[in-house]
Design an enzyme around this catalytic site. Structure first.
Site, PDB file in Angstrom:
ATOM      1  N   MET A   1       0.859  -1.141   0.000  1.00 20.37           N
ATOM      2  CA  MET A   1       0.000   0.000   0.000  1.00 20.37           C
ATOM      3  C   MET A   1       0.913   1.213   0.000  1.00 20.37           C
ATOM      4  SD  MET A   1      -2.582  -2.348   1.813  1.00 20.37           S
ATOM      5  CE  MET A   1      -3.897  -1.543   1.444  1.00 20.37           C
ATOM      6  N   ASP A 164     -10.566  -1.057   4.956  1.00 18.44           N
ATOM      7  CA  ASP A 164      -9.267  -0.442   4.662  1.00 18.44           C
ATOM      8  C   ASP A 164      -9.461   0.537   3.505  1.00 18.44           C
ATOM      9  OD1 ASP A 164      -6.700   0.219   3.890  1.00 18.44           O
ATOM     10  OD2 ASP A 164      -5.932  -1.830   3.958  1.00 18.44           O
ATOM     11  N   ASP A 165      -9.587   1.815   3.825  1.00 17.84           N
ATOM     12  CA  ASP A 165      -9.935   2.819   2.821  1.00 17.84           C
ATOM     13  C   ASP A 165      -8.689   3.382   2.140  1.00 17.84           C
ATOM     14  OD1 ASP A 165     -11.389   4.497   1.226  1.00 17.84           O
ATOM     15  OD2 ASP A 165     -11.813   5.968   2.792  1.00 17.84           O
ATOM     16  N   GLU A 166      -8.013   2.512   1.380  1.00 21.46           N
ATOM     17  CA  GLU A 166      -6.890   2.919   0.546  1.00 21.46           C
ATOM     18  C   GLU A 166      -7.196   2.555  -0.900  1.00 21.46           C
ATOM     19  OE1 GLU A 166      -2.821   2.296   2.522  1.00 21.46           O
ATOM     20  OE2 GLU A 166      -4.030   0.600   3.230  1.00 21.46           O
ATOM     21  N   TYR A 167      -6.510   3.265  -1.817  1.00 20.16           N
ATOM     22  CA  TYR A 167      -6.552   2.953  -3.237  1.00 20.16           C
ATOM     23  C   TYR A 167      -7.911   3.090  -3.898  1.00 20.16           C
ATOM     24  CZ  TYR A 167      -2.085   1.133  -1.814  1.00 20.16           C
ATOM     25  OH  TYR A 167      -0.845   1.019  -1.256  1.00 20.16           O
TER      26      TYR A 167
END
Length: 305
Positions: A1, A164-167
């Site tokens: 990430m 998981d608030d990524e990408y």
């Protein structure tokens, strides 16, 4: 990430028992009764597994030399995705071939862990398509995605969901930017759908900073929240008791043993109830794991076949 977070490989006090720490909404509904884990005093240990490269079964291979309890209490399947259908303009839950393999083979990939008393949670992550937890534009859209999540948990006999608030790359494909209501509606609906399951928060991204809307604060709906920056100490900024927080985060095999031990010591000394690890692989990591289990549980870790 992100490089400080995971590099795309992702960069609690002794009075709490692992069994007690897992009772915050975690009644088992997996069909076969789990064998009771050996008693263990100390924080709940969490292991994220990159299933593109590694087996979930690695989580169940580590026990404590003193007493034989599981080292890890929660295993996280990393990761499913929130994708975007440009035709219908809706978000949907997506599994790559490796996540799909784990789910479709739950009898051999998931049940063995649950039978040891280890909870198995599905992490959900953005996928560069503009869909995320923070940009549902209506309560109905958020609730529809929550149903996809809870249906998946029920279908595969999982123990919960990790956000998981990524990408997400909000705005791609003409999607909306984050708003204040989206994640509140999503978590509220998910908790209503699965009152006795784990909901955890990887404390990063727009969703993590939007936990309150219209007089509703969903902080208390989470069973756990953890620091997303491996090798560091950072208390998650969420209104939860220490027993549900992991300020420590380590990447097994990359965070030094001395740093892992120091973070574990701070966890115990600070009275926190969770210790987060990432990227458990198939290598014998007994020495790396023992560095923190000695501080958390007063015992070395032993790897079994």
């Amino acid at each position: 990430m992100l490089t400080p977070v995971r590099n795309r490989v992702r960069a609690a006090a002794l009075a709490l028992s692992a069994v007690a720490a897992l009772t915050f909404h975690t009644a088992s509904t997996t069909g076969a009764a789990a064998a009771p884990a050996a008693a263990k005093q100390g924080p709940t240990s969490v292991a994220y597994v990159e299933v593109n490269n590694n087996s979930m079964l690695n989580v169940g291979k580590y026990t404590l030399a003193n007493g034989g309890g599981n080292v890890f209490d929660v295993a996280v399947i990393f990761a499913a995705n929130i994708n975007y259908d440009t035709g219908t303009k809706t978000a949907y839950l997506h599994f790559n071939e490796n996540v799909r393999r784990v789910l479709d083979n739950a009898a051999t990939e998931i049940r063995p862990l649950q039978q040891k008393g280890i909870k198995v949670v599905l992490s959900v992550l953005g996928n560069h398509q503009g869909a995320g937890f923070a940009n549902f534009t209506s309560q109905g859209a958020a609730s529809a995605f929550a149903k996809q999540l809870s249906d998946t948990v029920a279908e595969y006999g999982l123990d919960g969901v990790d956000f998981d608030d990524e990408y997400a790359e909000y705005g791609n494909n003409g999607t909306a930017q984050p708003n204040d209501s989206s994640f509140v509606h999503l978590v509220t609906a998910l908790r209503a759908n699965m009152p006795d399951k784990i909901i955890s928060l990887y404390n990063i991204g727009p969703a993590a900073s939007r936990l309150s809307y219209g007089g509703v604060d969903v902080s208390a709906e989470f069973d756990y929240a953890w620091n997303p920056y491996y090798g560091t100490w950072q208390v998650p900024g969420i209104a939860l008791p220490k027993s549900k927080l992991s300020p420590a985060a380590v990447e097994i095999g990359r965070t030094s043993r001395s740093a892992s031990a120091d973070l574990a010591r701070r966890t115990v000394d600070g009275g926190y109830g969770v210790y987060l690890t990432y990227n458990l692989d198939g290598t014998d990591r007994s020495a790396d794991i023992s560095a923190f289990t000695r501080e958390l549980y007063g015992s070395d870790a032993v790897r079994t076949s």
